[in-house]
Write an enzyme that holds these catalytic residues in place. Structure first.
Site, PDB file in Angstrom:
ATOM      1  N   MET A  80      49.875  46.107  55.993  1.00  0.00           N
ATOM      2  CA  MET A  80      50.146  46.793  54.935  1.00  0.00           C
ATOM      3  C   MET A  80      49.452  48.002  54.456  1.00  0.00           C
ATOM      4  SD  MET A  80      51.915  43.891  52.623  1.00  0.00           S
ATOM      5  CE  MET A  80      52.682  45.021  51.454  1.00  0.00           C
ATOM      6  N   HIS A  81      49.697  49.175  53.973  1.00  0.00           N
ATOM      7  CA  HIS A  81      49.035  49.844  53.195  1.00  0.00           C
ATOM      8  C   HIS A  81      48.290  50.856  54.013  1.00  0.00           C
ATOM      9  CE1 HIS A  81      48.984  46.632  50.121  1.00  0.00           C
ATOM     10  NE2 HIS A  81      47.934  45.947  50.900  1.00  0.00           N
ATOM     11  N   ASP A 240      53.432  42.530  56.182  1.00  0.00           N
ATOM     12  CA  ASP A 240      53.242  40.960  56.597  1.00  0.00           C
ATOM     13  C   ASP A 240      52.477  40.179  55.669  1.00  0.00           C
ATOM     14  OD1 ASP A 240      50.748  42.187  56.341  1.00  0.00           O
ATOM     15  OD2 ASP A 240      49.723  41.956  58.204  1.00  0.00           O
TER      16      ASP A 240
END
Length: 466
Positions: A80-81, A240
């Site tokens: 992520m991110h 995830d």
């Protein structure tokens, strides 16, 4: 020919893919070798997005070549991110800035101030703006690479770049959108109020769906690239850290999940979003419809162990060898403590300048003591987060997941340090790829609700506190 759902997980270090039958059984799974990572400066962490595509293409093609199935649908997951910047032709403009990159601490502070302070920011998105989140990266990109930013038309997360190559569509889903730090997780939408205050055009951000909804279909180009049939539905999937809780059977607030991968996670599922007082934890939209996800994330788990392994200069030293040596030492490593903050920290100390340390070193300490201290330090970091995730301080089962579940020593250590029974669910070792396949099945009506497949979450092993 057997029918199956395809789960693809773009992990922090490698890609995992699997086929899951409509009854939830994993038919075949493959993992790739690690893709290259780049660390141009201290605290920076980057990937070439096209590496994610090339390794996932290779993994899917190998899976298809060894297992003859009819693919009913595809679910996606990924770390992520990340910031993936694309121009008007969907071309990558710079290396992706990753979740564990710490360069934008100053920009996160600026966003918080522009929002009106931490409490005002929490009122808009129910999350602080952490250096790992995409929002701070976008502001850094604006300030430090203005010429490239001027060419940018879309900013997406890692798994959604693979979605683009599969379907030709720019899209995301609500769990990954939550992790950008710009999403109103209570109302499940982009925060127009925050975007306006910090000067980010919503047009840069992808349209979103609920995680089980179909976001596109495999295009002719995607079919040729991945070696699969055109027209296969691709559901939203999930970030995830969120979707792997589904694969580990964490679907209500009676269970905590721990994940030891590159980073470490303690998480639970919520029926409603809790107020994030002080912004200590992260509250995201869950991949499960009308549920939320609460977690704390440490940046230093398996990565800290990997660092320690490398410092030994022994290429042939395996993690099992390290665990065996650690087990020969008593709990507490005879006073040697390890603080694992090698990449700064996120929870419960949101500070990119935090540093790691060995403390209590004496002349009698051996290599085995150091091994034990590293394992314990990472596990105590998980315990540090549980007091914020489990705010009611109630006894809860611990579902362990991630690469750490391969170590019986580490699972027992979690039980001892967390003081709760630790269990591993049968398919938890497949992590986010399994959760992605489950989401594909849910989105394509193989099941009508999550409750229809809870029987899949059978306990494989358990460890009780000693």
């Amino acid at each position: 020919m057997q029918a199956a759902y395809l789960g693809i997980d773009i992990g922090s270090t490698n890609c995992k893919v699997l086929f899951m039958s409509p009854d939830g059984k994993v038919l075949e799974a493959k993992a790739t070798l690690p893709y290259p990572a780049s660390f141009p400066q201290e605290g920076w962490s980057e990937h070439n997005p096209d590496d994610w595509v090339s390794v996932s293409v290779k993994a899917v093609r190998e899976l298809v070549s060894t297992t003859e199935v009819e693919i009913l649908g595809i679910g996606l997951s990924g770390h992520m991110h990340g910031l993936v910047a694309l121009d008007e032709n969907y071309q990558v403009l710079r290396p992706a800035i990753l979740w564990n990159d710490q360069r934008c601490q100053k920009e996160c502070q600026e966003i918080t101030e522009l929002a009106g302070g931490l409490e005002a920011l929490l009122g808009m998105v129910n999350n602080p703006m952490l250096p790992g989140f995409t929002g701070g990266k976008i502001r850094w990109f604006q300030k430090h690479e203005p010429e490239l930013f001027e060419k940018t038309r879309f900013i997406i997360n890692p798994k959604d770049y693979v979605r683009l190559k599969l379907t030709g569509e720019i899209a995301t889903e609500i769990s990954d959108a939550s992790g950008m730090g710009l999403f109103d997780v209570v109302n499940r939408c982009w925060s127009d109020q925050l975007l306006s205050k910090i000067g980010i055009d919503q047009k840069l951000l992808p349209p979103y769906t609920e995680s089980q909804e179909v976001s596109g279909h495999v295009s002719a180009q995607g079919a040729e690239l991945f070696g699969i049939q055109a027209g296969i539905p691709v559901v939203g999937g999930g970030g995830d850290a969120v979707i792997q809780t589904l694969g580990a059977g964490v679907i209500n607030d009676t269970v905590l999940q721990t994940t030891i991968g590159t980073g470490g996670i303690v998480a639970t599922s919520l029926d409603k979003p809790i107020p994030n007082h002080g912004g200590t934890v992260q509250v995201f939209c869950h991949v499960i419809p009308q549920k939320w996800h609460c977690m704390g994330v440490t940046l230093n788990a398996g990565s800290a162990l990997e660092w320690w392994k490398k410092t030994q200069g022994a290429v042939d030293l395996s993690f099992d060898d390290m665990a065996t040596m650690a087990q020969s030492m008593p709990p507490g490593a005879e006073g040697l403590l390890f603080l694992p903050y090698l990449m700064g920290e996120r929870c419960p100390y949101a500070d990119s300048s935090t540093r790691g340390a060995f403390v209590g070193l004496r002349s009698h300490h051996t290599q085995s003591h150091f091994h034990r201290a590293v394992f314990e330090g990472i596990t105590y970091s998980l315990r540090d987060m549980t007091r914020f995730i489990d705010q009611a301080n109630q006894s809860k089962a611990i579902h362990a997941s991630g690469g750490g579940t391969n170590s019986s020593f580490w699972n027992q250590l979690q039980a001892d340090i967390l003081g709760e029974e630790v269990v591993v669910i049968g398919n938890a070792s497949h992590g986010a790829a399994y959760g992605a396949a489950l989401m594909a099945g849910l989105g394509l009506k193989n099941w009508s609700s999550v409750e229809d497949f809870t029987h899949l979450f059978q306990v494989k092993q358990r460890w009780t506190p000693q």
